[in-house]
Design a protein around this motif. Structure first.
Motif, PDB file in Angstrom:
ATOM      1  N   GLU A  43       0.923  -1.121  -0.109  1.00  0.00           N
ATOM      2  CA  GLU A  43       0.071   0.048   0.064  1.00  0.00           C
ATOM      3  C   GLU A  43       0.943   1.270  -0.111  1.00  0.00           C
ATOM      4  O   GLU A  43       1.789   1.210   0.793  1.00  0.00           O
ATOM      5  CB  GLU A  43      -0.769   0.106   1.315  1.00  0.00           C
ATOM      6  N   TRP A  44       0.702   2.089  -0.977  1.00  0.00           N
ATOM      7  CA  TRP A  44       1.330   3.440  -0.941  1.00  0.00           C
ATOM      8  C   TRP A  44       0.314   4.453  -0.491  1.00  0.00           C
ATOM      9  O   TRP A  44      -0.618   4.327  -0.803  1.00  0.00           O
ATOM     10  CB  TRP A  44       1.743   3.734  -2.462  1.00  0.00           C
ATOM     11  N   GLN A  45       0.770   5.550  -0.084  1.00  0.00           N
ATOM     12  CA  GLN A  45       0.217   6.669   0.538  1.00  0.00           C
ATOM     13  C   GLN A  45       0.736   7.916  -0.127  1.00  0.00           C
ATOM     14  O   GLN A  45       2.103   8.023  -0.056  1.00  0.00           O
ATOM     15  CB  GLN A  45      -0.082   6.983   2.050  1.00  0.00           C
ATOM     16  N   ARG A  54       2.036  11.245   0.920  1.00  0.00           N
ATOM     17  CA  ARG A  54       2.742  11.878   2.131  1.00  0.00           C
ATOM     18  C   ARG A  54       3.313  13.331   2.148  1.00  0.00           C
ATOM     19  O   ARG A  54       3.876  13.621   1.066  1.00  0.00           O
ATOM     20  CB  ARG A  54       3.845  10.920   2.805  1.00  0.00           C
ATOM     21  N   TYR A  65       4.583  10.120  -3.068  1.00  0.00           N
ATOM     22  CA  TYR A  65       3.988   8.938  -2.797  1.00  0.00           C
ATOM     23  C   TYR A  65       5.109   7.648  -2.258  1.00  0.00           C
ATOM     24  O   TYR A  65       6.143   7.896  -2.838  1.00  0.00           O
ATOM     25  CB  TYR A  65       3.361   8.108  -4.040  1.00  0.00           C
ATOM     26  N   ALA A  71       3.139   2.944   2.677  1.00  0.00           N
ATOM     27  CA  ALA A  71       2.305   3.432   3.993  1.00  0.00           C
ATOM     28  C   ALA A  71       3.315   3.293   5.134  1.00  0.00           C
ATOM     29  O   ALA A  71       3.124   4.005   5.984  1.00  0.00           O
ATOM     30  CB  ALA A  71       1.112   2.529   4.035  1.00  0.00           C
ATOM     31  N   VAL A  89      -3.241  11.395   6.058  1.00  0.00           N
ATOM     32  CA  VAL A  89      -2.581  10.879   4.811  1.00  0.00           C
ATOM     33  C   VAL A  89      -3.768  10.491   4.003  1.00  0.00           C
ATOM     34  O   VAL A  89      -4.883  10.209   4.438  1.00  0.00           O
ATOM     35  CB  VAL A  89      -1.724   9.763   5.158  1.00  0.00           C
ATOM     36  N   VAL A  90      -3.592  10.414   2.771  1.00  0.00           N
ATOM     37  CA  VAL A  90      -4.378   9.955   1.612  1.00  0.00           C
ATOM     38  C   VAL A  90      -3.990   8.832   1.338  1.00  0.00           C
ATOM     39  O   VAL A  90      -2.806   8.321   0.869  1.00  0.00           O
ATOM     40  CB  VAL A  90      -4.294  11.001   0.471  1.00  0.00           C
ATOM     41  N   LYS A  91      -4.905   7.598   1.340  1.00  0.00           N
ATOM     42  CA  LYS A  91      -4.259   6.463   0.846  1.00  0.00           C
ATOM     43  C   LYS A  91      -4.833   6.205  -0.464  1.00  0.00           C
ATOM     44  O   LYS A  91      -5.646   6.494  -1.065  1.00  0.00           O
ATOM     45  CB  LYS A  91      -5.192   5.430   1.761  1.00  0.00           C
ATOM     46  N   SER A  92      -4.008   5.316  -1.120  1.00  0.00           N
ATOM     47  CA  SER A  92      -3.888   5.009  -2.496  1.00  0.00           C
ATOM     48  C   SER A  92      -3.329   3.865  -2.926  1.00  0.00           C
ATOM     49  O   SER A  92      -2.350   3.390  -2.241  1.00  0.00           O
ATOM     50  CB  SER A  92      -3.287   6.157  -3.630  1.00  0.00           C
ATOM     51  N   LYS A  93      -3.993   2.738  -3.571  1.00  0.00           N
ATOM     52  CA  LYS A  93      -3.370   1.508  -3.866  1.00  0.00           C
ATOM     53  C   LYS A  93      -2.825   1.813  -5.334  1.00  0.00           C
ATOM     54  O   LYS A  93      -3.606   2.097  -6.250  1.00  0.00           O
ATOM     55  CB  LYS A  93      -4.458   0.623  -4.042  1.00  0.00           C
TER      56      LYS A  93
END
Length: 137
Positions: A2-4, A6, A98, A101, A132-136
Motif C-alpha cells: 500500500e502506498w500513500q 505523504r 507517494y 504506507a 494521509v491520503v491512501k492510494s493503492k
C-alpha cells in the motif's frame, strides 16, 4: 504494497542573501531530506519552496532542478508571509510524495530553522496521527 501520498516539511536558514549561501543551504537541506527519508525524485509529486522576503538572490527551485532527477519534479517558489519578529533568511519546503504506507517520515529542520519545530527534531518520525491520503498503486 500500500502506498500513500505523504507530506514532508523542512526548513533551513542562510547567513546572507547570496547565490552561494542559498545554494549551500538548499543543497544541505535536500541532501538531508534524501538521506533521512530514502526519498527519490521520481516518488515526488511536487515541491513548494518558500523564502522570507530578505532572500532574493536565487530561486531555491533553480538549485533543486540542477540535481539529478529533480528536473522532472513540479516545483514552485513563493515568498513567505512576513510576520514581525519572525525568523529571518529562512527557506522552507513542503514536499508531497507517494511512499509506502509503512515509511517513517523525517521532517528536516536545520540551522536556525530548528527553532521553528523543536518537537520535530531529526530523530523523530512523523506521528501516526498525521492525516494521509491512501492510494493503492
Amino acid at each position: 504494497m500500500e502506498w500513500q501520498m505523504r507530506a514532508i516539511r523542512g526548513a533551513t536558514t542562510v547567513s546572507e542573501n547570496t547565490i552561494e549561501a542559498i545554494g549551500e543551504a538548499v543543497t544541505e537541506l535536500i541532501d538531508e531530506l534524501e538521506q533521512r527519508n530514502q526519498l527519490q525524485p521520481e516518488e515526488m509529486i511536487s515541491v513548494t519552496f518558500s523564502v522570507t522576503r530578505d532572500l532574493d538572490a536565487i530561486f531555491p527551485a533553480a538549485i533543486a532542478r540542477s540535481r539529478s532527477g529533480w528536473d522532472n519534479v513540479a516545483m514552485l517558489d513563493v515568498q513567505q508571509m512576513h510576520v514581525k519578529g519572525s525568523l529571518q533568511r529562512c527557506i522552507r519546503f513542503l514536499i508531497h510524495a507517494y511512499l509506502p504506507a509503512s515509511t517513517q517520515i523525517h521532517h528536516i529542520y536545520l540551522r536556525q530553522a530548528a527553532k521553528l519545530r523543536p518537537d520535530w527534531s531529526l530523530s523523530q518520525p512523523l506521528q501516526s496521527s498525521q492525516h494521509v491520503v491512501k492510494s493503492k498503486v
